[in-house]
Design a protein around this motif. Structure first.
Motif: not given
Length: 343
Positions: A75-78, A82-84, A70-71
């Motif tokens: 940080q990725e905001r997307s 995040w998955l990438d 979740l953190i």
């Protein structure tokens, strides 16, 4: 020259960082004391069914993994980024996961030993004895990272061993005020569990530090790896060690709000250290450790019928002095003079 607004901004930043240092001190103190005290409570309270400690260890690892995920998402905001990010660093880099599996395995074993230790030692004795991890971490740092210690740090480690020995002398000779509770405790088993846990903590901590310094991955991604692999290892350990009991009584045997709180405190502990280490230096961490020992003693006296002795007070004092000395007087490499550099 800097403008007034820049100066004010710098002053505010410095003040904010100064406040965060003291917030870190309080947070570390409360976390260090609360986790051990609560673990001791849930393992020694009078209940109809005692929970299986290996299930709590596995769920703590799973919780740590979820929180770290979740953190990273924040940080990725997307979700797509995040998955990438996870795909690039975890799926496409399997050998990196193999490296992290070593400390993940050790941390799971260590956490299981912690439950065994607090089941056989009172919280205050455990809190003091567990500072042996400073000694084991120092020795592994010298051996694995070629780190050098100052003369005062070596003296601090000797003082630490003397302090823990005094506390254990008190633990082995004290009969305890609660006779019924002491019947189910074995100080020798508790001490062996603490020493083994400290050895594991020292090795895993230094190994993990070596991995962090030798790779670009963030500490949160590493915690995802540790938590995920720790969950798998914890599940295997659970069914090897307590498989029959789980099949007969269920995975959540003996669970209530107190057990869940212990799991949350355990999982948050490692993540919390990763955050506060950014703001708290070794001296502050030493003060936090000392304050946690004192807090554990006070609470243990009032809630766990713990009895102070001269040996315990003397041993705890030596341990707190050694913790402060170790953080206060690090090794400083001798300055290279111009004459020696030209030689």
């Amino acid at each position: 020259m800097a403008s007034d607004s820049q100066v004010k901004s710098q002053v505010k930043t410095q003040a904010s960082q100064g406040n965060l240092k003291y917030v870190s001190l309080v947070t570390l103190t409360v976390q260090n004391a609360a986790l051990i005290l609560w673990m001791r409570y849930v393992r020694t309270r009078d209940v109809d069914e005692m929970f299986i400690s290996a299930t709590a260890v596995m769920l703590a690892e799973l919780s740590k993994c979820v929180i770290a995920l979740l953190i990273i998402l924040y940080q990725e905001r997307s979700v797509s980024k995040w998955l990438d990010h996870l795909y690039q660093n975890l799926i496409l880099n399997p050998m990196d996961n193999v490296k992290v599996s070593v400390p993940a395995f050790v941390y799971v074993m260590q956490n299981n030993l912690q439950f065994l230790a607090v089941s056989n030692l009172d919280a205050a004795t455990y809190q003091v004895s567990y500072q042996l991890k400073i000694l084991t971490t120092a020795l592994f740092s010298v051996g694995m990272l070629n780190r050098r210690l100052s003369a005062l740090q070596w003296i601090a480690l000797v003082i630490l061993m003397c302090g823990v020995a005094l506390v254990q002398l008190q633990s082995s000779t004290s009969k305890g005020s609660d006779g019924e509770e002491s019947k189910h405790q074995n100080a020798l088993v508790g001490m062996i569990a603490v020493i083994t846990s400290c050895l594991m903590s020292g090795f895993a901590g230094v190994y993990f530090e070596k991995i962090l310094k030798g790779s670009p991955q963030s500490v949160w991604l590493r915690n995802v790896q540790l938590g995920f692999l720790g969950t798998i290892i914890g599940l295997i350990t659970l069914f090897v060690k307590d498989g029959k009991e789980v099949s007969e009584s269920g995975f959540f045997k003996g669970y209530d709000w107190a057990v869940w709180l212990a799991i949350m405190l355990s999982s948050a502990g490692g993540l919390l250290v990763a955050v506060v280490v950014k703001y708290a230096d070794n001296i502050l961490k030493g003060f936090a450790t000392s304050a946690a020992i004192i807090l554990s003693c006070i609470i243990s006296i009032y809630f766990f019928n713990f009895q102070l002795s001269i040996q315990f007070v003397g041993g705890a004092t030596l341990v707190m002095i050694s913790v402060y000395m170790y953080g206060r007087f690090p090794y400083v490499a001798p300055a290279v003079t111009e004459a020696s550099s030209n030689a």
